[in-house]
Motif scaffolding. Sequence first.
Motif, short mmCIF file in Angstrom:
data_model
loop_
_atom_site.label_atom_id
_atom_site.label_comp_id
_atom_site.label_asym_id
_atom_site.label_seq_id
_atom_site.Cartn_x
_atom_site.Cartn_y
_atom_site.Cartn_z
N UNK A 26 -3.27 -11.03 -5.41
CA UNK A 26 -3.56 -10.10 -4.31
C UNK A 26 -2.30 -9.75 -3.54
N UNK A 27 -1.45 -10.76 -3.29
CA UNK A 27 -0.21 -10.50 -2.54
C UNK A 27 0.69 -9.54 -3.29
N UNK A 28 0.75 -9.67 -4.61
CA UNK A 28 1.61 -8.78 -5.39
C UNK A 28 1.11 -7.34 -5.32
N UNK A 29 -0.20 -7.15 -5.42
CA UNK A 29 -0.76 -5.81 -5.34
C UNK A 29 -0.52 -5.22 -3.95
N UNK A 30 -0.68 -6.06 -2.91
CA UNK A 30 -0.44 -5.59 -1.54
C UNK A 30 1.02 -5.17 -1.36
N UNK A 31 1.96 -5.88 -1.99
CA UNK A 31 3.38 -5.50 -1.91
C UNK A 31 3.62 -4.14 -2.55
N UNK A 32 2.97 -3.88 -3.69
CA UNK A 32 3.13 -2.59 -4.37
C UNK A 32 2.58 -1.46 -3.49
N UNK A 33 1.45 -1.69 -2.87
CA UNK A 33 0.85 -0.68 -2.00
C UNK A 33 1.72 -0.42 -0.78
N UNK A 34 2.31 -1.48 -0.22
CA UNK A 34 3.17 -1.31 0.94
C UNK A 34 4.39 -0.45 0.61
N UNK A 35 5.01 -0.71 -0.55
CA UNK A 35 6.17 0.08 -0.94
C UNK A 35 5.78 1.52 -1.23
N UNK A 36 4.60 1.71 -1.83
CA UNK A 36 4.15 3.06 -2.14
C UNK A 36 3.95 3.88 -0.87
N UNK A 37 3.41 3.25 0.19
CA UNK A 37 3.22 3.97 1.44
C UNK A 37 4.57 4.29 2.08
N UNK A 38 5.51 3.34 2.03
CA UNK A 38 6.84 3.56 2.61
C UNK A 38 7.55 4.71 1.90
N UNK A 39 7.27 4.91 0.60
CA UNK A 39 7.90 5.99 -0.16
C UNK A 39 7.15 7.31 -0.04
N UNK A 40 6.02 7.31 0.67
CA UNK A 40 5.25 8.53 0.84
C UNK A 40 4.28 8.82 -0.29
N UNK A 41 4.05 7.86 -1.16
CA UNK A 41 3.11 8.07 -2.27
C UNK A 41 1.65 7.91 -1.81
N UNK A 42 1.45 7.15 -0.73
CA UNK A 42 0.12 6.95 -0.17
C UNK A 42 0.14 7.30 1.31
N UNK A 43 -0.94 7.88 1.79
CA UNK A 43 -1.07 8.09 3.22
C UNK A 43 -1.49 6.78 3.88
N UNK A 44 -1.41 6.72 5.20
CA UNK A 44 -1.81 5.50 5.92
C UNK A 44 -3.28 5.18 5.66
N UNK A 45 -4.13 6.23 5.62
CA UNK A 45 -5.56 6.00 5.38
C UNK A 45 -5.80 5.48 3.97
N UNK A 46 -5.10 6.07 2.99
CA UNK A 46 -5.26 5.61 1.61
C UNK A 46 -4.79 4.16 1.47
N UNK A 48 -4.66 1.83 3.83
CA UNK A 48 -5.59 0.94 4.51
C UNK A 48 -6.84 0.69 3.66
N UNK A 49 -7.34 1.75 3.01
CA UNK A 49 -8.54 1.62 2.18
C UNK A 49 -8.26 0.72 0.98
N UNK A 50 -7.08 0.89 0.37
CA UNK A 50 -6.77 0.09 -0.82
C UNK A 50 -6.48 -1.37 -0.46
N UNK A 51 -5.78 -1.58 0.66
CA UNK A 51 -5.49 -2.96 1.07
C UNK A 51 -6.80 -3.71 1.36
N UNK A 52 -7.74 -3.01 1.99
CA UNK A 52 -9.04 -3.64 2.25
C UNK A 52 -9.70 -4.05 0.94
N UNK A 53 -9.59 -3.19 -0.08
CA UNK A 53 -10.17 -3.51 -1.39
C UNK A 53 -9.44 -4.66 -2.06
N UNK A 54 -8.12 -4.77 -1.83
CA UNK A 54 -7.33 -5.86 -2.42
C UNK A 54 -7.89 -7.21 -2.01
N UNK A 55 -8.11 -7.38 -0.71
CA UNK A 55 -8.54 -8.69 -0.22
C UNK A 55 -10.03 -8.94 -0.38
#
Length: 221
Positions: A26-46, A48-55
Amino acid sequence: MDLEKHPQQPTVRAEPDVIRASDADRDRIADILREAMAEGRLTADEHAERVDSVYRAKTVGELEPLVRDLPAPGGAPRPVGASYARTPEVPTGPADNLVAIFSSASRKGRWRVGGRTNAFSLFGSVEIDLTEALFGQRLTVINATSIFGSVDIRVPENISLRGSGTGIFGSFEVTTLESADPEAPVVAVNGYSVFGSVEAKPKRGKFIADLQDRLRKHLGH
């Protein structure tokens, strides 16, 4: 024993879809999502929705679709069929999760601190007070994520406190402490905030007495 009459049964390996997901997965997937948002690949809402699904995910198969459309960390393409498992790093063991979505969550008072805590705030607030907590290990890692919310962490003045994170239209502030006692607990705060805040600092006048004796006692020495 007659092998012809009793052939050896082949080992059956579980498919990724049914393998139970670990905290490291789960931590590894959360790290990938965090970097994707920082790069502009995901919006804040997207994000948040995916991180909630991760955990909430129970299996590795539930985690894979959350990053299937994203590159691996660093921008490299993800190999087909890549495994998300990794060798557990210290501290090990299950993580405590504090989630506040349009609400608040807190841990304070006299409680036993685990090796890892995930704090996630979305339009909410998370409070973690370690000033009266019992440390059962030298290193405690807190992964803090705040989106339009806040994560506040308070520690005793005589432990070591370190941090590494980013504020995106928000603040990420960790007051660095280095205890004079080499046996003192170490709290590491990692994460990021988006239009929110993550703050970790000592609580004035709060100390852990007899650091070495208490730590050794809880470690079983």
